[in-house]
Design a protein around this motif. Structure first.
Motif, PDB file in Angstrom:
ATOM      1  N   THR A 192       0.805  -1.216   0.000  1.00  0.00           N
ATOM      2  CA  THR A 192       0.000   0.000   0.000  1.00  0.00           C
ATOM      3  C   THR A 192       0.844   1.274   0.000  1.00  0.00           C
ATOM      4  N   ASP A 193       2.146   1.148   0.104  1.00  0.00           N
ATOM      5  CA  ASP A 193       3.041   2.310   0.167  1.00  0.00           C
ATOM      6  C   ASP A 193       3.281   2.861  -1.236  1.00  0.00           C
ATOM      7  N   ILE A 194       3.027   4.150  -1.438  1.00  0.00           N
ATOM      8  CA  ILE A 194       3.085   4.727  -2.773  1.00  0.00           C
ATOM      9  C   ILE A 194       4.501   4.675  -3.356  1.00  0.00           C
ATOM     10  N   LYS A 195       5.529   4.846  -2.549  1.00  0.00           N
ATOM     11  CA  LYS A 195       6.891   4.764  -3.086  1.00  0.00           C
ATOM     12  C   LYS A 195       7.175   3.371  -3.631  1.00  0.00           C
ATOM     13  N   GLU A 196       6.766   2.369  -2.875  1.00  0.00           N
ATOM     14  CA  GLU A 196       6.968   0.995  -3.317  1.00  0.00           C
ATOM     15  C   GLU A 196       6.085   0.679  -4.525  1.00  0.00           C
ATOM     16  N   ILE A 197       4.870   1.215  -4.536  1.00  0.00           N
ATOM     17  CA  ILE A 197       3.960   0.976  -5.658  1.00  0.00           C
ATOM     18  C   ILE A 197       4.557   1.517  -6.954  1.00  0.00           C
ATOM     19  N   LYS A 198       5.122   2.723  -6.904  1.00  0.00           N
ATOM     20  CA  LYS A 198       5.735   3.290  -8.106  1.00  0.00           C
ATOM     21  C   LYS A 198       6.895   2.433  -8.589  1.00  0.00           C
ATOM     22  N   ALA A 199       7.712   1.968  -7.647  1.00  0.00           N
ATOM     23  CA  ALA A 199       8.847   1.122  -8.027  1.00  0.00           C
ATOM     24  C   ALA A 199       8.370  -0.185  -8.647  1.00  0.00           C
ATOM     25  N   VAL A 200       7.341  -0.776  -8.046  1.00  0.00           N
ATOM     26  CA  VAL A 200       6.784  -2.038  -8.558  1.00  0.00           C
ATOM     27  C   VAL A 200       6.207  -1.838  -9.948  1.00  0.00           C
ATOM     28  N   PHE A 201       5.507  -0.729 -10.148  1.00  0.00           N
ATOM     29  CA  PHE A 201       4.883  -0.466 -11.446  1.00  0.00           C
ATOM     30  C   PHE A 201       5.925  -0.362 -12.551  1.00  0.00           C
ATOM     31  N   PHE A 202       6.944   0.437 -12.329  1.00  0.00           N
ATOM     32  CA  PHE A 202       7.935   0.650 -13.385  1.00  0.00           C
ATOM     33  C   PHE A 202       8.855  -0.554 -13.568  1.00  0.00           C
ATOM     34  N   ARG A 203       9.078  -1.315 -12.498  1.00  0.00           N
ATOM     35  CA  ARG A 203       9.986  -2.465 -12.578  1.00  0.00           C
ATOM     36  C   ARG A 203       9.306  -3.699 -13.175  1.00  0.00           C
ATOM     37  N   GLY A 204       8.018  -3.852 -12.960  1.00  0.00           N
ATOM     38  CA  GLY A 204       7.316  -5.046 -13.408  1.00  0.00           C
ATOM     39  C   GLY A 204       7.289  -5.168 -14.931  1.00  0.00           C
ATOM     40  N   GLU A 205       7.465  -6.379 -15.414  1.00  0.00           N
ATOM     41  CA  GLU A 205       7.383  -6.606 -16.860  1.00  0.00           C
ATOM     42  C   GLU A 205       5.938  -6.508 -17.331  1.00  0.00           C
ATOM     43  N   ARG A 206       5.022  -7.009 -16.515  1.00  0.00           N
ATOM     44  CA  ARG A 206       3.600  -6.937 -16.832  1.00  0.00           C
ATOM     45  C   ARG A 206       2.845  -6.472 -15.593  1.00  0.00           C
ATOM     46  N   VAL A 207       1.884  -5.592 -15.810  1.00  0.00           N
ATOM     47  CA  VAL A 207       1.022  -5.122 -14.727  1.00  0.00           C
ATOM     48  C   VAL A 207      -0.403  -5.551 -15.068  1.00  0.00           C
ATOM     49  N   ILE A 208      -0.958  -6.417 -14.226  1.00  0.00           N
ATOM     50  CA  ILE A 208      -2.314  -6.906 -14.450  1.00  0.00           C
ATOM     51  C   ILE A 208      -3.263  -6.265 -13.448  1.00  0.00           C
ATOM     52  N   PHE A 209      -4.285  -5.586 -13.989  1.00  0.00           N
ATOM     53  CA  PHE A 209      -5.364  -5.055 -13.163  1.00  0.00           C
ATOM     54  C   PHE A 209      -6.504  -6.063 -13.182  1.00  0.00           C
ATOM     55  N   TYR A 210      -6.932  -6.477 -12.007  1.00  0.00           N
ATOM     56  CA  TYR A 210      -8.022  -7.449 -11.879  1.00  0.00           C
ATOM     57  C   TYR A 210      -9.353  -6.741 -11.683  1.00  0.00           C
ATOM     58  N   ASP A 211     -10.359  -7.183 -12.418  1.00  0.00           N
ATOM     59  CA  ASP A 211     -11.737  -6.786 -12.128  1.00  0.00           C
ATOM     60  C   ASP A 211     -12.256  -7.678 -10.997  1.00  0.00           C
ATOM     61  N   ALA A 212     -13.288  -7.216 -10.297  1.00  0.00           N
ATOM     62  CA  ALA A 212     -13.788  -7.961  -9.136  1.00  0.00           C
ATOM     63  C   ALA A 212     -14.306  -9.340  -9.519  1.00  0.00           C
ATOM     64  N   CYS A 213     -15.036  -9.425 -10.638  1.00  0.00           N
ATOM     65  CA  CYS A 213     -15.639 -10.710 -11.009  1.00  0.00           C
ATOM     66  C   CYS A 213     -14.579 -11.772 -11.259  1.00  0.00           C
ATOM     67  N   SER A 214     -13.490 -11.427 -11.909  1.00  0.00           N
ATOM     68  CA  SER A 214     -12.437 -12.404 -12.204  1.00  0.00           C
ATOM     69  C   SER A 214     -11.630 -12.744 -10.962  1.00  0.00           C
ATOM     70  N   PHE A 215     -11.415 -11.754 -10.083  1.00  0.00           N
ATOM     71  CA  PHE A 215     -10.672 -12.052  -8.858  1.00  0.00           C
ATOM     72  C   PHE A 215     -11.460 -13.039  -7.999  1.00  0.00           C
ATOM     73  N   ARG A 216     -12.776 -12.835  -7.925  1.00  0.00           N
ATOM     74  CA  ARG A 216     -13.610 -13.798  -7.195  1.00  0.00           C
ATOM     75  C   ARG A 216     -13.515 -15.175  -7.849  1.00  0.00           C
ATOM     76  N   ARG A 217     -13.618 -15.192  -9.163  1.00  0.00           N
ATOM     77  CA  ARG A 217     -13.602 -16.457  -9.891  1.00  0.00           C
ATOM     78  C   ARG A 217     -12.288 -17.207  -9.664  1.00  0.00           C
ATOM     79  N   HIS A 218     -11.173 -16.518  -9.771  1.00  0.00           N
ATOM     80  CA  HIS A 218      -9.875 -17.184  -9.634  1.00  0.00           C
ATOM     81  C   HIS A 218      -9.567 -17.535  -8.180  1.00  0.00           C
ATOM     82  N   SER A 219     -10.198 -16.835  -7.256  1.00  0.00           N
ATOM     83  CA  SER A 219      -9.983 -17.178  -5.839  1.00  0.00           C
ATOM     84  C   SER A 219     -10.560 -18.546  -5.512  1.00  0.00           C
TER      85      SER A 219
END
Length: 324
Positions: free
Chosen positions: A33-60
């Motif tokens: 939840t830390d914004i500094k870490e979030i920015k680092a994770v965003f730029f460093r990650g090869e792929r950034v996947i945003f989950y919609d609620a319906c799919s997150f429930r489904r995959h859970s």
């Protein structure tokens, strides 16, 4: 009083959604939840996947073997998982509590070595500010995005109509130098979250519109996983407009069937049973996909079959190409 009690017992209440679920602290060890870490994770990650609620429930609800296949697939491709604040609100529902299955899935993703991020929609400003020093330029991206996403009948428009100052700032370009425009807009919109609306997907579309215009963003770095055809249509429409107008980076939309087919083509050890379990999670009866077979000359919007038959088609050479 009796009517309100009956509504509460049915799980359909008039209570507002909560930005912070009552049991959110349970996720603290494995959600960033830390914004500094979030920015680092965003730029460093090869792929950034945003989950919609319906799919997150489904995959859970995936069985452990298939859940491991999914998490390993993500990890091998340098994926980070982003859940927006409004999507979190939908996952917690009107009872303001994240179900145990959701919390367990978040932990399973983290235990597999994946970064799981809670992304307040206003964080897009912090990411954009890493590339643009002008506050006016940063704010302009939000205004363009909102205008692209909103329609006369939309959750975002309802939120803007309920706040004259916000309406003036966002749609009439008043005070473009404001440093808290993103915070005011997204917090104000989330405050209008209502039962069964489309606010989560609409705010996600705004975020994607802004992020897709980051300089040098590779095509395909941003992806969305959703099994809501309406949400997919809205996001796709927004990104098409964005790409035409601003040469934005391409964003990939995955449904669970499309993701399962993609995984099968890149995973030598994925069996028919694995595919059936992946396709069946969180559903019952036939599955309807958009796609085409060797006998089609155009994409069919409604190809319906059982998970078992769809798994066979996916494994069959040139059996089916799933668009969504």
């Amino acid at each position: 009083m009796a009517a309100n009690q009956a509504e509460t017992e049915a799980g359909i209440t008039a209570a507002a959604y909560a930005e912070i679920p009552d049991n959110f602290r349970e996720t603290a060890p494995f959600v960033c939840t830390d914004i500094k870490e979030i920015k680092a994770v965003f730029f460093r990650g090869e792929r950034v996947i945003f989950y919609d609620a319906c799919s997150f429930r489904r995959h859970s609800g995936l069985p452990v073997p298939e859940r491991s296949i999914l998490t390993n697939f993500f990890k091998e491709r340098g994926t980070v998982i982003f859940i927006t604040r409004c999507i979190l609100m939908e996952l917690a529902g009107e009872r303001h509590v994240l179900p145990k299955q959701i919390v367990d899935f978040m932990q399973a993703l983290s235990d597999a070595g994946l970064r799981v991020v809670l992304f307040n929609e206003e964080h897009v400003r912090d990411i954009l500010a890493e590339c643009f020093s002008s506050q006016e330029r940063v704010n302009e991206y939000l205004l363009w995005a909102v205008r692209t996403v909103k329609t006369p009948v939309s959750s975002i428009m309802d939120a803007l109509k309920s706040d004259k100052k916000l309406h003036s700032a966002v749609l009439e370009e008043k005070n473009l130098k404001s440093t808290d425009l993103y915070q005011k807009f997204f917090a104000g919109a989330r405050g209008c979250k209502a039962h069964d609306d489309n606010l989560g997907e609409e705010l996600l579309s705004v975020c994607l519109h802004v992020l897709a215009n980051l300089p040098g963003l590779p095509a395909g770095k941003l992806s969305v996983v959703t099994d809501d055809k309406g949400a997919a249509g809205r996001i796709d429409s927004v990104m098409r407009k964005s790409g035409i107008q601003n040469q934005a980076a391409r964003i990939i939309l995955y449904s669970t069937p499309k993701l399962a087919q993609h995984m099968y083509h890149e995973h030598d050890n994925l069996t028919w049973d694995n595919l059936v379990n992946l396709l069946s999670a969180g559903t019952s009866g036939n599955i309807t996909v958009m796609g085409f077979t060797p006998f089609d000359i155009a994409v069919q919007e409604k190809i319906s079959m059982s998970p078992r038959d769809l798994a066979r088609k996916i494994m069959e050479p040139n059996g089916i190409s799933i668009v969504f």
